[in-house]
Scaffold this motif. Structure first.
Motif, PDB file in Angstrom:
ATOM      1  N   GLU A   1      11.571 -57.389 -46.418  1.00 28.53           N
ATOM      2  CA  GLU A   1      11.543 -56.045 -45.818  1.00 28.53           C
ATOM      3  C   GLU A   1      11.723 -54.983 -46.897  1.00 28.53           C
ATOM      4  O   GLU A   1      11.107 -53.929 -46.847  1.00 28.53           O
ATOM      5  CB  GLU A   1      12.647 -55.903 -44.768  1.00 28.53           C
ATOM      6  N   LYS A   2      12.586 -55.265 -47.866  1.00 27.55           N
ATOM      7  CA  LYS A   2      12.839 -54.327 -48.953  1.00 27.55           C
ATOM      8  C   LYS A   2      11.550 -54.094 -49.750  1.00 27.55           C
ATOM      9  O   LYS A   2      11.202 -52.963 -50.072  1.00 27.55           O
ATOM     10  CB  LYS A   2      13.942 -54.892 -49.851  1.00 27.55           C
ATOM     11  N   VAL A   3      10.829 -55.190 -50.047  1.00 27.47           N
ATOM     12  CA  VAL A   3       9.572 -55.103 -50.788  1.00 27.47           C
ATOM     13  C   VAL A   3       8.536 -54.317 -49.982  1.00 27.47           C
ATOM     14  O   VAL A   3       7.859 -53.435 -50.506  1.00 27.47           O
ATOM     15  CB  VAL A   3       9.036 -56.521 -51.134  1.00 27.47           C
ATOM     16  N   ARG A   4       8.425 -54.613 -48.686  1.00 26.97           N
ATOM     17  CA  ARG A   4       7.467 -53.934 -47.816  1.00 26.97           C
ATOM     18  C   ARG A   4       7.783 -52.438 -47.749  1.00 26.97           C
ATOM     19  O   ARG A   4       6.885 -51.597 -47.812  1.00 26.97           O
ATOM     20  CB  ARG A   4       7.505 -54.559 -46.416  1.00 26.97           C
ATOM     21  N   MET A   5       9.051 -52.115 -47.638  1.00 23.01           N
ATOM     22  CA  MET A   5       9.471 -50.717 -47.558  1.00 23.01           C
ATOM     23  C   MET A   5       9.147 -49.986 -48.864  1.00 23.01           C
ATOM     24  O   MET A   5       8.630 -48.871 -48.856  1.00 23.01           O
ATOM     25  CB  MET A   5      10.975 -50.656 -47.278  1.00 23.01           C
ATOM     26  N   ARG A   6       9.427 -50.623 -49.994  1.00 23.31           N
ATOM     27  CA  ARG A   6       9.156 -50.018 -51.304  1.00 23.31           C
ATOM     28  C   ARG A   6       7.661 -49.759 -51.480  1.00 23.31           C
ATOM     29  O   ARG A   6       7.263 -48.702 -51.971  1.00 23.31           O
ATOM     30  CB  ARG A   6       9.695 -50.938 -52.417  1.00 23.31           C
ATOM     31  N   GLU A   7       6.821 -50.698 -51.036  1.00 22.61           N
ATOM     32  CA  GLU A   7       5.365 -50.514 -51.126  1.00 22.61           C
ATOM     33  C   GLU A   7       4.926 -49.290 -50.337  1.00 22.61           C
ATOM     34  O   GLU A   7       4.117 -48.498 -50.810  1.00 22.61           O
ATOM     35  CB  GLU A   7       4.633 -51.752 -50.591  1.00 22.61           C
ATOM     36  N   LYS A   8       5.458 -49.149 -49.134  1.00 21.26           N
ATOM     37  CA  LYS A   8       5.101 -48.011 -48.289  1.00 21.26           C
ATOM     38  C   LYS A   8       5.568 -46.703 -48.915  1.00 21.26           C
ATOM     39  O   LYS A   8       4.854 -45.706 -48.915  1.00 21.26           O
ATOM     40  CB  LYS A   8       5.673 -48.177 -46.886  1.00 21.26           C
ATOM     41  N   GLU A   9       6.794 -46.700 -49.460  1.00 18.94           N
ATOM     42  CA  GLU A   9       7.327 -45.497 -50.113  1.00 18.94           C
ATOM     43  C   GLU A   9       6.429 -45.074 -51.268  1.00 18.94           C
ATOM     44  O   GLU A   9       6.092 -43.894 -51.405  1.00 18.94           O
ATOM     45  CB  GLU A   9       8.747 -45.775 -50.632  1.00 18.94           C
ATOM     46  N   GLU A  10       6.039 -46.047 -52.090  1.00 19.58           N
ATOM     47  CA  GLU A  10       5.206 -45.729 -53.254  1.00 19.58           C
ATOM     48  C   GLU A  10       3.812 -45.267 -52.834  1.00 19.58           C
ATOM     49  O   GLU A  10       3.227 -44.404 -53.479  1.00 19.58           O
ATOM     50  CB  GLU A  10       5.134 -46.917 -54.215  1.00 19.58           C
ATOM     51  N   LEU A  11       3.285 -45.849 -51.762  1.00 25.33           N
ATOM     52  CA  LEU A  11       1.982 -45.438 -51.244  1.00 25.33           C
ATOM     53  C   LEU A  11       2.033 -43.962 -50.817  1.00 25.33           C
ATOM     54  O   LEU A  11       1.139 -43.178 -51.143  1.00 25.33           O
ATOM     55  CB  LEU A  11       1.594 -46.328 -50.055  1.00 25.33           C
ATOM     56  N   VAL A  12       3.089 -43.580 -50.131  1.00 21.29           N
ATOM     57  CA  VAL A  12       3.272 -42.183 -49.707  1.00 21.29           C
ATOM     58  C   VAL A  12       3.381 -41.283 -50.933  1.00 21.29           C
ATOM     59  O   VAL A  12       2.748 -40.233 -51.000  1.00 21.29           O
ATOM     60  CB  VAL A  12       4.515 -42.043 -48.791  1.00 21.29           C
ATOM     61  N   MET A  13       4.151 -41.712 -51.939  1.00 23.48           N
ATOM     62  CA  MET A  13       4.315 -40.907 -53.153  1.00 23.48           C
ATOM     63  C   MET A  13       2.963 -40.720 -53.859  1.00 23.48           C
ATOM     64  O   MET A  13       2.655 -39.617 -54.306  1.00 23.48           O
ATOM     65  CB  MET A  13       5.315 -41.563 -54.111  1.00 23.48           C
ATOM     66  N   GLU A  14       2.160 -41.774 -53.926  1.00 20.94           N
ATOM     67  CA  GLU A  14       0.830 -41.652 -54.548  1.00 20.94           C
ATOM     68  C   GLU A  14      -0.053 -40.694 -53.769  1.00 20.94           C
ATOM     69  O   GLU A  14      -0.749 -39.871 -54.356  1.00 20.94           O
ATOM     70  CB  GLU A  14       0.161 -43.028 -54.645  1.00 20.94           C
ATOM     71  N   ARG A  15      -0.027 -40.800 -52.442  1.00 17.87           N
ATOM     72  CA  ARG A  15      -0.837 -39.909 -51.599  1.00 17.87           C
ATOM     73  C   ARG A  15      -0.455 -38.452 -51.805  1.00 17.87           C
ATOM     74  O   ARG A  15      -1.285 -37.562 -51.647  1.00 17.87           O
ATOM     75  CB  ARG A  15      -0.675 -40.276 -50.116  1.00 17.87           C
ATOM     76  N   LEU A  16       0.810 -38.202 -52.115  1.00 12.37           N
ATOM     77  CA  LEU A  16       1.282 -36.840 -52.324  1.00 12.37           C
ATOM     78  C   LEU A  16       1.155 -36.406 -53.783  1.00 12.37           C
ATOM     79  O   LEU A  16       1.581 -35.316 -54.142  1.00 12.37           O
ATOM     80  CB  LEU A  16       2.745 -36.707 -51.870  1.00 12.37           C
ATOM     81  N   GLY A  17       0.600 -37.292 -54.613  1.00 13.35           N
ATOM     82  CA  GLY A  17       0.448 -36.948 -56.024  1.00 13.35           C
ATOM     83  C   GLY A  17       1.736 -37.010 -56.807  1.00 13.35           C
ATOM     84  O   GLY A  17       1.918 -36.306 -57.798  1.00 13.35           O
ATOM     85  N   LEU A  18       2.676 -37.860 -56.339  1.00 12.18           N
ATOM     86  CA  LEU A  18       3.960 -38.030 -57.026  1.00 12.18           C
ATOM     87  C   LEU A  18       4.161 -39.506 -57.378  1.00 12.18           C
ATOM     88  O   LEU A  18       5.088 -40.147 -56.885  1.00 12.18           O
ATOM     89  CB  LEU A  18       5.105 -37.567 -56.116  1.00 12.18           C
ATOM     90  N   PRO A  19       3.279 -40.064 -58.211  1.00 13.46           N
ATOM     91  CA  PRO A  19       3.386 -41.501 -58.517  1.00 13.46           C
ATOM     92  C   PRO A  19       4.687 -41.831 -59.242  1.00 13.46           C
ATOM     93  O   PRO A  19       5.329 -40.953 -59.810  1.00 13.46           O
ATOM     94  CB  PRO A  19       2.170 -41.764 -59.406  1.00 13.46           C
ATOM     95  N   ALA A  20       5.037 -43.098 -59.198  1.00  9.13           N
ATOM     96  CA  ALA A  20       6.287 -43.555 -59.806  1.00  9.13           C
ATOM     97  C   ALA A  20       6.270 -43.322 -61.306  1.00  9.13           C
ATOM     98  O   ALA A  20       5.242 -43.434 -61.960  1.00  9.13           O
ATOM     99  CB  ALA A  20       6.479 -45.038 -59.529  1.00  9.13           C
TER     100      ALA A  20
END
Length: 166
Positions: free
Chosen positions: A139-158
């Motif tokens: 679940e932690k991995v799945r959540m992190r993937e979703k968080e990073e996907l949102v950040m990329e969509r907003l132009g705020l990559p890791a």
């Protein structure tokens, strides 16, 4: 995706000036998470800025943990069932409380912007409001993937500091 998202933002701290554009970033972040999760009903989310002392008090009160943390989520729904605001018909997803003071400390430690950190904490917290958790490793991995996907969509990559060396 419903455009009927109401994000109520309050600033209950005086330690850090809320940067221009921060409120818009939070709204965009909430939208992006709901879009990603295909949440199509009208929704309402409350986001409050506090400082380390304020979040420590909430953490102690609600979780019996006597320390400051970066963000707390107070989901109003359970198993996809939410209370409805009778005036607007919106599903009340819950409350997000962000320590702007802790977010600033973390952004400096990670070497990225305060905007990136607050965006990430918002995405993380909204996923909690939608029922995600990170107790189990998968679940932690799945959540992190979703968080990073949102950040990329907003132009705020890791930043590279999130990459763990094997």
């Amino acid at each position: 995706m419903s455009e009927k998202l109401r994000v109520i933002i309050a600033n209950n701290q005086k330690k850090i000036k809320v940067p221009t554009g921060m409120r818009m970033l939070i709204r965009r972040c909430c939208h992006a998470v709901l879009q990603l999760e295909e949440f199509s009903e009208p929704a309402e989310i409350s986001v409050t800025f506090t400082d380390n002392e304020g979040i420590r008090e909430l953490n102690r009160q609600y979780r019996n943990i006597d320390s400051a943390t970066d963000v707390l989520s107070f989901p109003m729904g359970e198993n996809g069932e939410y209370d409805t605001n009778l005036e607007t018909g919106a599903k009340i997803l819950g409350d997000v409380v962000i320590s702007l003071e802790k977010a600033k400390e973390q952004s400096e430690a990670f070497g990225h912007s305060l905007q990136r950190e607050v965006g990430y904490l918002t995405a993380h917290s909204v996923l909690h409001l939608l029922g995600y958790d990170h107790i189990e490793k998968l679940e932690k991995v799945r959540m992190r993937e979703k968080e990073e996907l949102v950040m990329e969509r907003l132009g705020l990559p890791a930043s590279s500091s999130y990459i763990v060396e094997e």
